[in-house]
Each structure stands twice: as C-alpha cells, then as structure tokens.
Motif scaffolding. Structure first.
Motif, PDB file in Angstrom:
ATOM      1  N   PRO A 108       0.829  -1.211   0.000  1.00  0.00           N
ATOM      2  CA  PRO A 108       0.000   0.000   0.000  1.00  0.00           C
ATOM      3  C   PRO A 108       0.863   1.260   0.000  1.00  0.00           C
ATOM      4  O   PRO A 108       1.980   1.262   0.526  1.00  0.00           O
ATOM      5  CB  PRO A 108      -0.806  -0.109   1.293  1.00  0.00           C
ATOM      6  N   PRO A 129      -5.815   7.696   2.530  1.00  0.00           N
ATOM      7  CA  PRO A 129      -5.206   6.689   1.654  1.00  0.00           C
ATOM      8  C   PRO A 129      -5.469   7.029   0.190  1.00  0.00           C
ATOM      9  O   PRO A 129      -6.352   7.824  -0.137  1.00  0.00           O
ATOM     10  CB  PRO A 129      -5.925   5.385   2.049  1.00  0.00           C
ATOM     11  N   ASP A 133      -6.069   2.173  -2.605  1.00  0.00           N
ATOM     12  CA  ASP A 133      -5.965   1.545  -1.294  1.00  0.00           C
ATOM     13  C   ASP A 133      -7.281   1.629  -0.528  1.00  0.00           C
ATOM     14  O   ASP A 133      -7.607   0.733   0.260  1.00  0.00           O
ATOM     15  CB  ASP A 133      -4.832   2.178  -0.487  1.00  0.00           C
ATOM     16  N   ALA A 137      -8.983  -1.678   0.926  1.00  0.00           N
ATOM     17  CA  ALA A 137      -9.306  -1.711   2.353  1.00  0.00           C
ATOM     18  C   ALA A 137     -10.806  -1.906   2.571  1.00  0.00           C
ATOM     19  O   ALA A 137     -11.229  -2.618   3.488  1.00  0.00           O
ATOM     20  CB  ALA A 137      -8.836  -0.420   3.022  1.00  0.00           C
ATOM     21  N   HIS A 219       0.597  -4.820   6.312  1.00  0.00           N
ATOM     22  CA  HIS A 219       1.172  -3.881   5.344  1.00  0.00           C
ATOM     23  C   HIS A 219       0.429  -2.546   5.361  1.00  0.00           C
ATOM     24  O   HIS A 219       1.048  -1.482   5.232  1.00  0.00           O
ATOM     25  CB  HIS A 219       1.117  -4.480   3.933  1.00  0.00           C
ATOM     26  N   TYR A 220      -0.884  -2.596   5.518  1.00  0.00           N
ATOM     27  CA  TYR A 220      -1.646  -1.348   5.587  1.00  0.00           C
ATOM     28  C   TYR A 220      -1.294  -0.557   6.845  1.00  0.00           C
ATOM     29  O   TYR A 220      -1.176   0.672   6.808  1.00  0.00           O
ATOM     30  CB  TYR A 220      -3.150  -1.635   5.540  1.00  0.00           C
ATOM     31  N   SER A 223       2.216   1.087   6.346  1.00  0.00           N
ATOM     32  CA  SER A 223       2.479   1.717   5.037  1.00  0.00           C
ATOM     33  C   SER A 223       3.133   3.083   5.156  1.00  0.00           C
ATOM     34  O   SER A 223       3.717   3.587   4.197  1.00  0.00           O
ATOM     35  CB  SER A 223       1.180   1.830   4.241  1.00  0.00           C
ATOM     36  N   THR A 238      -3.420   3.534  13.438  1.00  0.00           N
ATOM     37  CA  THR A 238      -4.158   3.156  12.240  1.00  0.00           C
ATOM     38  C   THR A 238      -4.853   4.393  11.701  1.00  0.00           C
ATOM     39  O   THR A 238      -5.577   5.064  12.447  1.00  0.00           O
ATOM     40  CB  THR A 238      -5.188   2.034  12.538  1.00  0.00           C
ATOM     41  N   SER A 242      -8.960   5.513   6.649  1.00  0.00           N
ATOM     42  CA  SER A 242      -9.065   4.234   5.963  1.00  0.00           C
ATOM     43  C   SER A 242     -10.394   3.545   6.274  1.00  0.00           C
ATOM     44  O   SER A 242     -10.839   3.555   7.427  1.00  0.00           O
ATOM     45  CB  SER A 242      -7.911   3.313   6.372  1.00  0.00           C
TER      46      SER A 242
END
Length: 351
Positions: A108, A129, A133, A137, A219-220, A223, A238, A242
């Motif tokens: 991402p 994002p 992405d 997501a 990975h998200y 990123s 986080t 997203s």
C-alpha cells in the motif's frame, strides 16, 4: 516520491488483461454489500479461518467496494489520483494489482497526512489513503466485518450496521434513569495514532487464520505517512481515513467491552468514546482507576487524564449530547460545544 501507479507497474508480475471480475458497469447496476444478521449467522468456522483472500478478491465483493468508494468520493491520496479516475486506472492495472495481492507482494502507498480543526480549537491529524488503497481496504472490511460483528458487544455502537450514536445516548439515558447517576468518562489519548500494531494484529488473528490476509492488513498498518512531501514509517496507529480503521478500532477495544461486561458494568461505547455508569462517586473513582490500569497495562493504550473524569452525566458530554432534568424527568440536550458549533455553521450559510 514514486506514485502508487508507478509502484504497481514496477512489481515483477506478468502482464495480464483487465479481468472480467471488475468489468466496468453503470453504477446503478453495482449491488452494495450488506451485513444482515442472516449473513452473519451463515459464516462458518472454515470461512473465518482460511481462504478469505479469495473472498476479498471475488467479483461481487470488489464491485461493491468500488461502488462504496465512488459514493464516498473524498480527496486524493499521496499519489494524486482522484476517485473518479479509479475505474479507468483499474482497466489498465488491475491484473497486476490482483496478482500482487495474491502473491503477498502488494505494498500500500503511504497515507497523506492532513490536519483538520477540532471543535475544541485543537487539531486532529487525518490520514488519506490513495483511491486504490481505499477500495482494497473497503473490500477487506466487507469480508471481515461480519466475522467479527457476531461477537461484538451490544454496548458498542460505533461504525456498526444498524447502530448509531443516538442509540448509545438513549441507552445512557436509561442507565441514568435506573439510578446509575454517576459517569466514568474515559478518554483514550490519540487512540487512532497510538494503537500498538502487535497488540492489534494478535486480536485480528484470533479469528482470521489466512496468513495472506493478516500480512496484507499488517502492510496497511505499516504503510507509513506522507507529510509535506516526506514519507515517514509507521510503528503504531491506524489512519482514521481508511475504511478498515473503524473495524480495527472495534476489534482492539472489544477486549475492553468484554472486561466491562465480565465485571457487570453498565456502559456504552462509540469508537474510542466510552462512558461507564455507576451508582456513586466512590464507585466511579474505583472503576476509573481499575479500567485505566486495564487499558494501559493490557492494551498498551494511554488514558487522557485531563479529558477523563468521574462526574454527574449532566456536567459531561457524550457524543455531542448531554442531559438535564426538567420537572423531575431526565431529558437529552445538545452539549454546549455542539450547540455553539451548529450556530457557527448557521451563521456561515445565512445572513
């Protein structure tokens, strides 16, 4: 910085054609994904554990995710791609992207960091994002949400189907009317920016056994963030922008819900806003100390002591509302800060 479009072209993947699974159709023909109780009840243990990536990348799920992202619109991310350009981009690049997702090599793009004003005069960091992405997501969230939804607490209301902040406030009113006239108002400091990735992933892995999906979520989370053209790595947190973040927040804080239920407390939670209702100030201070220790020791989250309190509900606000008593009856009103904010909005759009 290399854009996400260029990044995906560079991946070592054979050229493929635009898949039938994402054939461009008029928006009216794309069916939205629902999360009805019937769907939740039909999820098997096998589905919870394995082969979830295939479901995430299924034709119907991706079409629903694309439609949702297009409906929500939103600003461009770090690669500059607008949402309205996403379909055309997918025509050219989807075969590469899907293969990278299947191989576990998809990376991402960093989220674009912007700062928006808060109602109290402060500022809130928001991560945007890329359009691509956001779609991926969203596709992940659509498949994972029903799996976790079945075990979430009835006292959790944030970002869940058929639940709202109004439900949380009405339930809070019932607790107060039942004699729980003191509130333990817990404010978690910078929750979305401070979530420990290892703690979060361990909770996701309780139900999700498909290692490919776990790796993609990781990975998200890692990123990174682009701020003022500079990319910074992400060790915790986080991004709030997203589509996956609300679900991850509920997964992380479900441990708090379960602990409060185990202790028999009356409480209502909406994302990181949690109010616990007790019968006395003394009980409230005892509950505050023990829940603060639980959050900081078990979940590695920090309680904002300046914004948390044990008080009468009439002197606190919850999700923009507060309470007052008139002729012996408990009533709901807009909190002072909410009323001021609404008046300011009206002044801007009227003479």
């Amino acid at each position: 910085m290399v854009s996400s479009r260029d990044e995906h072209r560079k991946q070592n993947i054979p050229i493929g054609s635009y898949p039938e699974g994402l054939a461009v159709q008029p928006q009216s023909s794309l069916g939205a994904q629902s999360t009805s109780s019937a769907q939740i009840n039909t999820i098997s243990c096998e589905k919870e554990s394995y082969q979830l990536l295939e479901e995430i990348l299924s034709k119907d799920n991706l079409k629903a995710a694309l439609k949702k992202v297009e409906e929500n619109r939103g600003a461009a991310g770090s690669d500059g791609m607008k949402v309205e350009d996403l379909r055309e981009y997918l025509k050219q690049e989807w075969a590469h992207i899907r293969q990278a997702l299947s191989d576990g090599t998809y990376k991402p793009s960093p989220v674009l960091r912007v700062v928006i004003p808060k109602a109290d005069g402060g500022k809130r960091p928001l991560g945007i994002p890329t359009a691509l992405d956001r779609m991926i997501a969203q596709a992940i969230a659509q498949v994972l949400s029903p799996i976790f939804e079945a075990s979430f607490s009835n006292h959790s209301h944030g970002f869940r189907p058929n639940r709202s902040a109004h439900d949380a406030v009405l339930n809070a009113k019932r607790h107060i009317e039942d004699g729980y006239s003191w509130v333990v108002d817990i404010d978690i400091e910078s929750f979305f920016d401070k979530v420990n990735h290892d703690m979060l992933m361990s909770r996701v892995a309780r139900k999700i056994k498909d290692k490919r999906v776990l790796r993609l979520i990781r990975h998200y989370l890692s990123s990174g963030v682009m701020a003022n053209g500079v990319v910074m790595t992400a060790q915790e947190g986080t991004p709030q922008g997203s589509p996956l973040s609300p679900l991850l927040a509920n997964i992380m804080l479900d441990d708090l819900d379960k602990e409060l239920e185990r202790r028999g407390h009356r409480f209502e939670r909406y994302a990181d806003d949690c109010n616990i209702y007790v019968r006395s100030e003394r009980a409230g201070r005892r509950v505050y100390a023990s829940i603060k220790a639980f959050l900081e020791e078990k979940l590695k989250l920090k309680v904002n002591e300046d914004k948390s309190a044990v008080d009468r509900p009439q002197r606190r606000k919850f999700l923009g509302f507060s309470f007052y008593t008139r002729e012996g009856k408990l009533c709901i009103r807009l909190a002072d800060s909410t009323r001021k904010r609404q008046k300011d909005k009206i002044r801007k759009i009227t003479k």
